[in-house]
Enzyme design. Structure first.
Site, PDB file in Angstrom:
ATOM      1  N   ARG A 161       0.801  -1.206   0.056  1.00 38.36           N
ATOM      2  CA  ARG A 161       0.109   0.144   0.024  1.00 38.36           C
ATOM      3  C   ARG A 161       0.834   1.394   0.005  1.00 38.36           C
ATOM      4  O   ARG A 161       0.660   2.182  -0.609  1.00 38.36           O
ATOM      5  CB  ARG A 161      -1.113  -0.025   1.374  1.00 38.36           C
ATOM      6  CG  ARG A 161      -1.606   1.303   1.361  1.00 38.36           C
ATOM      7  CD  ARG A 161      -2.886   1.409   2.497  1.00 38.36           C
ATOM      8  NE  ARG A 161      -2.788   0.680   3.460  1.00 38.36           N
ATOM      9  CZ  ARG A 161      -2.071   1.042   4.461  1.00 38.36           C
ATOM     10  NH1 ARG A 161      -1.346   2.022   4.558  1.00 38.36           N
ATOM     11  NH2 ARG A 161      -1.909   0.170   5.381  1.00 38.36           N
TER      12      ARG A 161
ATOM     13  N   LYS B   2      -8.627   6.259 -19.371  1.00 37.47           N
ATOM     14  CA  LYS B   2      -9.030   6.722 -20.595  1.00 37.47           C
ATOM     15  C   LYS B   2      -7.680   6.655 -21.395  1.00 37.47           C
ATOM     16  O   LYS B   2      -7.145   5.549 -21.791  1.00 37.47           O
ATOM     17  CB  LYS B   2      -9.524   7.850 -20.411  1.00 37.47           C
ATOM     18  CG  LYS B   2     -10.492   8.154 -19.499  1.00 37.47           C
ATOM     19  CD  LYS B   2     -11.864   7.340 -19.593  1.00 37.47           C
ATOM     20  CE  LYS B   2     -12.832   7.160 -18.611  1.00 37.47           C
ATOM     21  NZ  LYS B   2     -13.148   7.897 -17.320  1.00 37.47           N
TER      22      LYS B   2
ATOM     23  N   TYR C  56     -17.066  16.052 -15.814  1.00 33.98           N
ATOM     24  CA  TYR C  56     -17.521  14.782 -15.616  1.00 33.98           C
ATOM     25  C   TYR C  56     -18.642  14.510 -14.410  1.00 33.98           C
ATOM     26  O   TYR C  56     -18.345  15.149 -13.465  1.00 33.98           O
ATOM     27  CB  TYR C  56     -16.306  13.724 -15.328  1.00 33.98           C
ATOM     28  CG  TYR C  56     -16.723  12.427 -14.960  1.00 33.98           C
ATOM     29  CD1 TYR C  56     -17.434  11.425 -15.874  1.00 33.98           C
ATOM     30  CD2 TYR C  56     -16.243  11.764 -13.925  1.00 33.98           C
ATOM     31  CE1 TYR C  56     -17.904  10.209 -15.336  1.00 33.98           C
ATOM     32  CE2 TYR C  56     -16.672  10.642 -13.480  1.00 33.98           C
ATOM     33  CZ  TYR C  56     -17.594   9.962 -14.412  1.00 33.98           C
ATOM     34  OH  TYR C  56     -17.892   8.571 -13.944  1.00 33.98           O
TER      35      TYR C  56
ATOM     36  N   ASP D 257      -7.974  18.851 -14.598  1.00 36.45           N
ATOM     37  CA  ASP D 257      -8.213  17.466 -14.950  1.00 36.45           C
ATOM     38  C   ASP D 257      -7.942  17.243 -16.396  1.00 36.45           C
ATOM     39  O   ASP D 257      -8.630  17.725 -17.411  1.00 36.45           O
ATOM     40  CB  ASP D 257      -9.674  17.204 -14.833  1.00 36.45           C
ATOM     41  CG  ASP D 257     -10.042  15.609 -15.068  1.00 36.45           C
ATOM     42  OD1 ASP D 257      -9.429  15.004 -16.120  1.00 36.45           O
ATOM     43  OD2 ASP D 257     -11.178  15.212 -14.457  1.00 36.45           O
TER      44      ASP D 257
HETATM   45  N1  PLP Z   1     -12.323  12.974 -14.820  1.00 34.95           N
HETATM   46  C1  PLP Z   1     -12.978  12.635 -16.255  1.00 34.95           C
HETATM   47  C2  PLP Z   1     -13.002  13.766 -17.167  1.00 34.95           C
HETATM   48  C3  PLP Z   1     -13.569  11.442 -16.476  1.00 34.95           C
HETATM   49  O1  PLP Z   1     -13.947  11.322 -17.844  1.00 34.95           O
HETATM   50  C4  PLP Z   1     -13.796  10.428 -15.569  1.00 34.95           C
HETATM   51  C5  PLP Z   1     -14.470   9.089 -15.862  1.00 34.95           C
HETATM   52  O2  PLP Z   1     -15.255   8.989 -16.853  1.00 34.95           O
HETATM   53  C6  PLP Z   1     -13.215  10.748 -14.470  1.00 34.95           C
HETATM   54  C7  PLP Z   1     -12.493  11.748 -14.144  1.00 34.95           C
HETATM   55  C8  PLP Z   1     -13.495   9.621 -13.280  1.00 34.95           C
HETATM   56  O3  PLP Z   1     -12.421   8.549 -13.577  1.00 34.95           O
HETATM   57  P1  PLP Z   1     -12.562   7.052 -13.025  1.00 34.95           P
HETATM   58  O4  PLP Z   1     -13.797   6.674 -13.829  1.00 34.95           O
HETATM   59  O5  PLP Z   1     -11.372   6.283 -13.574  1.00 34.95           O
HETATM   60  O6  PLP Z   1     -12.903   6.949 -11.649  1.00 34.95           O
END
Ligand code: PLP
Length: 386
Positions: free
Chosen positions: A56, A206, A109, A181
């Site tokens: 961890r 992604k 998101y 992000d």
């Molecule tokens: N940020 C963006 C722009 C996303 O599209 C997503 C998921 O679709 C996330 C964060 C969250 O990531 P995760 O699904 O890996 O938890």
């Protein structure tokens, strides 16, 4: 020479393949092994070989990925998590206390919005929504308690563009930190830390992973003290990336540059086709010259990425029908893999923002344009549009 200094002068493509990927000292294996292990033999109490005591806290495969992540974003510290939301959760709980305020974007998101509105708010953290594509709107949303300004650029699902350098100035003038992000762009297309951001967030699920076979998240910073603080919370909270997941992402990253070039090329062609399609009423793609963020995107991105959204004549049912009729574009959530995906944000990825300031148009369709032959992609979409 330390890994960091060795890779600092190299171009992105070279760093993606080599940073963190040192040959295994035991066997010379050119790919870091999957250290599928929880604990490590000590040579006498406290006698750690190579610094590892419990997975961890640290695991060699995760360390390889974390070094790679730092190099990719031109940062000093990378941290790998079990998902993008785990990374976001760690960041928010590490840096915020009750009474603090966060500015969040009006397009993001849905899961990120849900984390703020349904989880973080319960501990007394306040948030307000701003149009982050307009620095003045962000400045107006700032309060004396604002600790973080959160930006997604390009945004999910409306492909809004935020001027990172301009919002970094607003954040720093207010004594707040800017979080970007960078999931939609990937570090190949956009380098937020170099533009003034303090923290970069990724859903590695992604483009970083790139093959729709792993869920993961990342934080990258260029400040050692902040990196230590986040690493402390990563270990204290425990939502780390496992060794196999770390290995999969590390492998995906090696082709990130060539994939992003092809994603961008194909998406540009598809956006052009959609613009002239009689059943499409609006196309959202930052590569289109009339996109309101086109100039800023051209300034801060190397390419415009693989995500395209569009609205369909005939409303929600017509949009759902297009999604249902597509074949090569697989109907599914998520994005950023080599295969093309199509979805209806209102009923799928963004169902959690219904009724909020982040609600998305009901006739919206979102594409994650893969790296198949663009002619096959165009044929499938033309057929699906009817
Ligand atoms: N940020 C963006 C722009 C996303 O599209 C997503 C998921 O679709 C996330 C964060 C969250 O990531 P995760 O699904 O890996 O938890």
């Amino acid at each position: 020479m330390s890994d960091e200094h060795q890779h600092a002068h190299q171009s992105f493509e070279t760093r993606a393949i080599h940073a963190g990927n040192t040959a295994d000292p035991l066997t010379g294996a050119v790919v870091p092994p999957i250290y599928q292990v929880s604990t490590y033999k000590q040579d006498g109490v406290g006698g750690l070989r190579g610094g590892y005591e419990y997975s961890r806290s640290a695991n060699p495969t995760r360390t390889a990925l974390e070094e790679n992540l730092a190099a990719l974003e031109s940062g000093r510290r990378g941290l790998a998590f079990a998902s993008g939301l785990a990374a976001e959760d760690c960041l928010l709980r590490a840096l915020l206390v009750p009474g603090d305020h966060v500015v969040i974007p009006n397009d993001a998101y849905g899961g990120t919005f849900r984390l703020f509105a349904k989880v973080v708010e319960r501990w007394g953290v306040e948030w307000s929504v701003a149009d982050t594509s307009d620095a003045a709107s962000v400045r107006a949303a700032v309060t004396p308690r604002t600790k973080l300004i959160w930006v997604e650029t390009p945004s999910n699902p409306l492909l809004g563009i935020t001027d990172i350098a301009a919002v970094a100035e607003v954040a720093h003038a207010a004594g707040a930190r800017l979080v970007v992000d960078n999931t939609f762009a990937s570090p190949y297309l956009q380098q937020p830390l170099a533009l003034g951001a303090d923290i970069v967030v990724h859903s590695m699920t992604k483009y970083m992973g790139g093959h729709s076979d792993v869920v993961g998240g990342a934080l990258v910073v260029n400040d050692d003290a902040l990196g230590e603080e986040l690493a402390f919370h990563q270990n204290a909270m425990g939502a780390v990336a496992g060794p196999f997941d770390s290995w999969l992402v590390l492998r995906g990253i090696k082709t990130l540059a060539v994939r992003m070039d092809r994603h961008s090329l194909n998406a540009g062609r598809i956006a052009e086709m959609l613009v002239s399609h009689p059943k499409v009423t609006q196309v959202y793609y930052p590569g289109l010259p009339d996109h309101p963020g086109h100039e800023v995107a051209a300034k801060q991105m190397r390419g415009f990425g693989g995500m395209v959204s569009f609205r369909v004549e005939g409303g929600e049912e017509a949009a759902v029908e297009v999604c249902n009729r597509a074949r090569l574009f697989t109907l599914g959530e998520s994005l950023g893999g080599v295969e093309s995906l199509i979805e209806h944000p209102g009923r799928m990825t963004h169902a959690s923002v219904a009724g909020s300031a982040l609600e998305v148009p009901a006739d919206l369709v979102r594409l994650s344009v893969g790296i198949e032959a663009v002619d096959d992609q165009l044929a499938d979409l033309t057929r699906a549009l009817g």
